[in-house]
Design a protein around this motif. Structure first.
Motif, PDB file in Angstrom:
ATOM      1  N   GLN A 111       0.864  -1.183   0.000  1.00 38.18           N
ATOM      2  CA  GLN A 111       0.000   0.000   0.000  1.00 38.18           C
ATOM      3  C   GLN A 111       0.900   1.232   0.000  1.00 38.18           C
ATOM      4  OE1 GLN A 111      -1.179   1.606   3.675  1.00 38.18           O
ATOM      5  NE2 GLN A 111      -3.278   2.011   3.040  1.00 38.18           N
ATOM      6  N   LEU A 114      -0.895   8.106  -1.369  1.00 35.37           N
ATOM      7  CA  LEU A 114      -0.688   9.066  -2.453  1.00 35.37           C
ATOM      8  C   LEU A 114      -0.979  10.498  -2.027  1.00 35.37           C
ATOM      9  CD1 LEU A 114      -2.327   7.073  -5.394  1.00 35.37           C
ATOM     10  CD2 LEU A 114       0.094   7.187  -4.765  1.00 35.37           C
ATOM     11  N   GLN A 131      -2.773   3.653  -3.082  1.00 35.13           N
ATOM     12  CA  GLN A 131      -2.607   2.751  -4.208  1.00 35.13           C
ATOM     13  C   GLN A 131      -2.228   1.390  -3.635  1.00 35.13           C
ATOM     14  OE1 GLN A 131       1.088   2.908  -6.718  1.00 35.13           O
ATOM     15  NE2 GLN A 131      -0.392   3.788  -8.138  1.00 35.13           N
ATOM     16  N   HIS A 144      -4.062  -3.812  -9.399  1.00 38.69           N
ATOM     17  CA  HIS A 144      -3.813  -2.391  -9.095  1.00 38.69           C
ATOM     18  C   HIS A 144      -5.140  -1.799  -8.639  1.00 38.69           C
ATOM     19  CE1 HIS A 144      -2.598   1.834  -9.634  1.00 38.69           C
ATOM     20  NE2 HIS A 144      -3.847   1.978 -10.035  1.00 38.69           N
ATOM     21  N   ASP A 146      -6.633   1.906  -6.802  1.00 37.32           N
ATOM     22  CA  ASP A 146      -6.360   3.277  -6.391  1.00 37.32           C
ATOM     23  C   ASP A 146      -7.689   3.826  -5.885  1.00 37.32           C
ATOM     24  OD1 ASP A 146      -6.118   6.094  -6.368  1.00 37.32           O
ATOM     25  OD2 ASP A 146      -4.947   6.148  -8.202  1.00 37.32           O
TER      26      ASP A 146
END
Length: 163
Positions: A111, A114, A131, A144, A146
């Motif tokens: 992890q 961001l 993310q 992935h 986000d």
């Protein structure tokens, strides 16, 4: 702990510094795990049947992408959110299944924070965009994600008034 006793957490919104990276453990799904999940939640033939999977683009039985997300979530809860003043999530910005997950793969979750910002409408809540990257044993990224999460603030912001 009584209902009046506030719970103490290790992580609050103030502890979510952009750039922070956390290693959140690993999981090794079995064929039986994949079949059980697919039977209940994603009964597509390439998740349930070896012959159908061989004839698919995957070439062999693979986990549902939703199972992959669920495994990542379990690692996140067990190794981080259970210690955090988490208030849930308003949703994801992006979700990508980059590679199939096969029985016996070892998946490791990372992890990265961001960005963070206080929630204007709720002074006791802060937003954190993270993310998530799930990699297999070969170092290939298979997932992935986000998205945003909400965390209780250790020190709520002073209420502001609008003119």
């Amino acid at each position: 702990m009584t209902p009046e006793t506030p719970r103490t957490y290790r992580y609050y919104w103030e502890d979510m510094t952009p750039g922070t990276i956390r290693q959140l453990g690993s999981v090794r799904p079995s064929r039986e795990d994949m079949l059980a999940f697919a039977t209940q939640f994603d009964p597509q033939p390439f998740h349930l049947d070896d012959a159908a999977a061989r004839d698919s683009v995957f070439g062999q039985l693979c986990a549902s992408g939703w199972h992959t997300c669920a495994m990542a979530m379990r690692l996140m809860v067990t190794n981080f959110l259970s210690q955090a003043a988490s208030l849930g999530s308003p949703g994801l910005e992006s979700l990508k299944w980059l590679k199939p997950v096969f029985p016996g793969d070892t998946l490791s979750l990372t992890q990265k924070v961001l960005e963070t910002r206080p929630m204007a409408s709720r002074p006791h809540v802060g937003l954190v965009r993270t993310q998530w990257a799930l990699h297999n044993q070969a170092g290939e990224q298979v997932l992935h994600m986000d998205g945003w999460s909400m965390f209780r603030r250790r020190t709520p912001a002073a209420a502001t008034t609008q003119n």
